[in-house]
Design an enzyme around this catalytic site. Structure first.
Site, mmCIF file in Angstrom:
data_model
loop_
_atom_site.group_PDB
_atom_site.id
_atom_site.type_symbol
_atom_site.label_atom_id
_atom_site.label_comp_id
_atom_site.label_asym_id
_atom_site.label_seq_id
_atom_site.Cartn_x
_atom_site.Cartn_y
_atom_site.Cartn_z
ATOM 1 N N LYS A 65 0.781 -1.238 0.000
ATOM 2 C CA LYS A 65 0.000 0.000 0.000
ATOM 3 C C LYS A 65 0.816 1.292 0.000
ATOM 4 O O LYS A 65 0.294 2.347 -0.378
ATOM 5 C CB LYS A 65 -0.931 0.022 1.212
ATOM 6 C CG LYS A 65 -2.052 -1.005 1.164
ATOM 7 C CD LYS A 65 -3.005 -0.809 2.330
ATOM 8 C CE LYS A 65 -4.206 -1.724 2.240
ATOM 9 N NZ LYS A 65 -5.160 -1.486 3.358
ATOM 10 N N SER A 150 1.689 4.610 12.557
ATOM 11 C CA SER A 150 0.740 4.444 13.649
ATOM 12 C C SER A 150 1.346 3.586 14.774
ATOM 13 O O SER A 150 2.352 3.990 15.358
ATOM 14 C CB SER A 150 -0.566 3.855 13.107
ATOM 15 O OG SER A 150 -1.603 3.979 14.044
ATOM 16 N N ASP A 227 -6.306 13.611 10.346
ATOM 17 C CA ASP A 227 -6.226 12.249 10.878
ATOM 18 C C ASP A 227 -7.319 12.063 11.926
ATOM 19 O O ASP A 227 -7.413 12.828 12.899
ATOM 20 C CB ASP A 227 -4.850 12.032 11.494
ATOM 21 C CG ASP A 227 -4.546 10.592 11.832
ATOM 22 O OD1 ASP A 227 -5.416 9.921 12.425
ATOM 23 O OD2 ASP A 227 -3.438 10.133 11.522
ATOM 24 N N HIS A 260 -5.379 9.292 8.185
ATOM 25 C CA HIS A 260 -4.508 8.261 8.760
ATOM 26 C C HIS A 260 -4.194 7.138 7.772
ATOM 27 O O HIS A 260 -3.483 6.206 8.110
ATOM 28 C CB HIS A 260 -5.200 7.665 9.995
ATOM 29 C CG HIS A 260 -4.295 6.922 10.935
ATOM 30 N ND1 HIS A 260 -3.338 7.557 11.696
ATOM 31 C CD2 HIS A 260 -4.209 5.598 11.252
ATOM 32 C CE1 HIS A 260 -2.704 6.662 12.439
ATOM 33 N NE2 HIS A 260 -3.210 5.466 12.187
#
Length: 282
Positions: A65, A150, A227, A260
């Site tokens: 990704k 994250s 986010d 995010h």
């Protein structure tokens, strides 16, 4: 250090492979992935960046990704990605929620039952996976960086601050910078490390900086201002304040409109590869 190849793919002027191996740290079979740029060899090993993904992800997520492979190939840098937790530990409740247990190992060694038996991602990331990959691929362990998103951004910052000699460069996207003070971290640390908050400090980037654990290079952090987890879980201002007080060089960029997701990561991944390349090529 036997590994089993699940698949390999030509990609962007290199080879991307997905692998399994029996892990001594985890006591279970573990999964990881490696991108090797063309031209790397035993005589000319490639610098390498380890990728740590976030909650619910696997060793495939970042590589599929983030669009990191294209730029890693351009810069002649290898990538190593780990899974985010042990799999198949059969610990009670490990599949009950997205933010604890399976897919949520927080890149630390659990000390509390029943998690301590297998949830040892700290040792796996710090020791076993680098040793395994550097024994099986032409990687230069003296030029090794770490990056995450994250929960993985938390892991990248903590591992780099705790062992800057092991991790020569570090960056993060939307990291959990002060897990001791936010719901994701409080839940994970209570479960894995127990209720004594003093035991949490070694796994919290903000608290490590406050205790003068710094990195000799500049830390790069990108954060989207849209986010959805910014105020409740990420709180990057804690890292900014702690870095300033510790004298840590930090570039913390805020991006209006970005959330995010991996769309955010794709937008700025080249900057992170450039950041790591500049340090690892010295």
């Amino acid at each position: 250090m036997a590994i089993t190849t699940r698949s390999t793919h030509a990609c962007c002027g290199g080879t991307l492979g997905f692998y399994n191996h029996p892990s001594d740290s985890l006591g279970l079979e573990a999964r990881f992935a490696v991108f090797m740029p063309d031209g790397a060899s035993a005589a000319a090993p490639a610098p390498v960046i380890h990728l740590l993904a976030g909650l619910t992800c696997t060793e495939e997520t970042f590589l599929i990704k983030a669009n990191a492979v294209r730029f890693a190939a351009e810069y002649g840098i290898a990538l190593v990605a780990t899974d985010t937790s042990p799999r198949g530990a059969d610990a009670p409740g490990e599949d009950d929620s997205y933010d604890f247990g399976s897919g949520a190992g927080f890149y630390l060694d659990a000390t509390q039952a029943p998690w301590a038996a297998h949830y040892r991602m700290g040792t796996y990331v710090a020791e076993e996976l680098p040793a395994l990959t550097e024994a099986n691929f032409p990687l230069d362990g003296a030029r090794r960086g770490i990056m995450g998103h994250s929960m993985g951004g938390h892991g990248a910052l903590v591992h780099a601050l705790r062992a800057p000699d092991r991790w020569k460069s570090v960056s993060a996207f939307a990291p959990i910078v002060h897990p001791s003070a936010v719901p994701w971290g409080e839940k994970a640390f209570t479960g894995y490390l127990g209720p004594d908050r003093a035991a949490w400090a070694a796994h919290d980037a903000t608290l490590l900086l406050r205790a003068d654990h710094t990195h000799p290079t500049t830390i790069l952090v990108d954060q989207g201002d849209a986010d959805q987890f910014l105020d409740a879980q990420l709180q990057p201002w804690h890292l900014e304040d702690a870095a300033r007080a510790a004298g840590q060089e930090l570039i913390l960029r805020r991006h209006p409109g970005y959330d995010h997701s991996y769309w955010f990561i794709q937008s700025f991944i080249q900057d992170h590869l450039t950041h790591h390349a500049a340090i690892l090529r010295r």
